[in-house]
Scaffold this motif. Structure first.
Motif, short mmCIF file in Angstrom:
data_model
loop_
_atom_site.label_atom_id
_atom_site.label_comp_id
_atom_site.label_asym_id
_atom_site.label_seq_id
_atom_site.Cartn_x
_atom_site.Cartn_y
_atom_site.Cartn_z
N ALA A 21 -1.53 -7.95 11.70
CA ALA A 21 -0.90 -8.95 10.85
C ALA A 21 -1.58 -9.00 9.49
O ALA A 21 -2.81 -9.04 9.40
N GLY A 22 -0.78 -8.97 8.44
CA GLY A 22 -1.34 -9.02 7.09
C GLY A 22 -1.62 -7.67 6.48
O GLY A 22 -1.97 -7.59 5.30
N ASP A 23 -1.45 -6.58 7.26
CA ASP A 23 -1.66 -5.24 6.72
C ASP A 23 -0.36 -4.69 6.12
O ASP A 23 0.72 -4.93 6.67
N LEU A 24 -0.49 -3.95 5.04
CA LEU A 24 0.64 -3.27 4.43
C LEU A 24 0.38 -1.77 4.40
O LEU A 24 -0.73 -1.34 4.07
N HIS A 25 1.42 -0.98 4.75
CA HIS A 25 1.31 0.46 4.56
C HIS A 25 1.21 0.76 3.07
O HIS A 25 1.74 0.03 2.23
N GLU A 26 0.52 1.83 2.71
CA GLU A 26 0.29 2.18 1.30
C GLU A 26 1.59 2.30 0.51
O GLU A 26 1.65 1.91 -0.67
N ASP A 27 2.66 2.85 1.13
CA ASP A 27 3.93 2.99 0.42
C ASP A 27 4.53 1.62 0.11
O ASP A 27 5.01 1.38 -1.00
N ALA A 56 4.24 5.77 -16.23
CA ALA A 56 3.26 5.00 -15.46
C ALA A 56 3.37 5.39 -13.99
O ALA A 56 4.41 5.86 -13.53
N SER A 57 2.27 5.18 -13.27
CA SER A 57 2.25 5.47 -11.84
C SER A 57 1.42 4.40 -11.15
O SER A 57 0.38 3.98 -11.66
N VAL A 58 1.91 3.93 -10.01
CA VAL A 58 1.24 2.87 -9.25
C VAL A 58 0.84 3.43 -7.90
O VAL A 58 1.66 4.03 -7.20
N LYS A 59 -0.43 3.20 -7.51
CA LYS A 59 -0.93 3.78 -6.27
C LYS A 59 -1.87 2.79 -5.60
O LYS A 59 -2.57 2.03 -6.26
N VAL A 60 -1.84 2.83 -4.28
CA VAL A 60 -2.82 2.08 -3.48
C VAL A 60 -3.52 3.09 -2.60
O VAL A 60 -2.88 3.82 -1.84
N ALA A 61 -4.85 3.16 -2.71
CA ALA A 61 -5.58 4.29 -2.14
C ALA A 61 -5.59 4.35 -0.61
O ALA A 61 -5.26 5.40 -0.05
N PRO A 62 -5.99 3.31 0.13
CA PRO A 62 -6.07 3.47 1.59
C PRO A 62 -4.69 3.46 2.23
O PRO A 62 -3.71 2.99 1.63
N HIS A 63 -4.62 3.97 3.45
CA HIS A 63 -3.33 4.02 4.15
C HIS A 63 -2.83 2.63 4.52
O HIS A 63 -1.64 2.40 4.62
#
Length: 221
Positions: free
Chosen positions: A62-68, A137-144
């Motif tokens: 709960a509360g986790d989001l996939h990187e995509d 521009a590019s948006v990224k979140v590093a961990p899975h």
């Protein structure tokens, strides 16, 4: 987030459907990239594959989001008028102009967002002339997997000043008179459709007679 393991050639529990690969894996000659969300069918293919070393998978809680999903949420907060989203493709979401114009970036807010680990927003230069479809521009979140609260904080900072973090201002069609030297003809002016940019391509224009030339030509008739 929890960590479990699956082993090619062995049946994995059905509860692992929706888990995320922590590293690349090849199954049946097909390469699966890390970050892949495993479906029930994927788990069946792993079980039917030849025996191999165990692979770690991440179990969202709960509360986790996939990187995509996290990158899409942050990109939606960052992008303003004149931009379209592309992706995610192996995490990054790209921002592309919908039309030619001038890129605008609020640098102070951009720096504040990028100080929030693990959020990353990369942009071209503020004030740069851009064309439709350019990567600006590019948006990224590093961990899975990332805490949704962290992404929401980044989105809040991106909109803190009440305006988009990145947007494109379109060129406004207009007519201006510019005296050209050396002279192209008797009292002729040049009226470009838009001003040529130092950092971008020249815009179309047309040669028009000056008002004085038009009066002279009218008097000659």
């Amino acid at each position: 987030m929890r960590v479990e393991r699956i082993t090619p050639g062995r049946r994995a529990p059905a509860r692992l459907a929706g888990s995320i690969l922590a590293r690349d894996l090849t199954i049946g000659g097909e390469r699966w990239s890390k970050g892949r969300r495993l479906t029930v069918e994927d788990l069946q293919r792993v079980a039917a594959a030849p025996s191999g070393p165990a692979v770690s998978v991440l179990i969202p809680e709960a509360g986790d989001l996939h990187e995509d999903d996290a990158a899409m949420r942050l990109a939606a907060a960052v992008a303003g008028p004149g931009l379209t989203l592309r992706g995610p493709a192996q995490t990054p979401v790209d921002l592309l102009p919908a039309f030619p114009g001038v890129l605008n970036v609020w640098i102070a807010e951009l720096e504040r967002v990028n100080r929030i680990d693990p959020l990353e927003v990369f942009t071209a230069f503020d004030g740069q002339v851009v064309e439709k479809g350019d990567l600006v521009a590019s948006v990224k979140v590093a961990p899975h997997l990332v805490d949704a609260a962290t992404v929401d904080e980044g989105a809040r900072v991106a909109g803190f000043a009440g305006h988009p973090l990145v947007w494109v201002a379109p060129f406004i069609p207009g007519r201006v008179g510019v005296i050209v030297r050396p002279r192209l003809g008797p009292l002729t002016t040049y009226a470009p459709a838009s001003v040529a940019s130092r950092s971008g391509p020249r815009r179309s224009g047309q040669l028009l007679p000056s008002p004085r030339t038009r009066r002279a030509q009218g008097g000659a008739k």
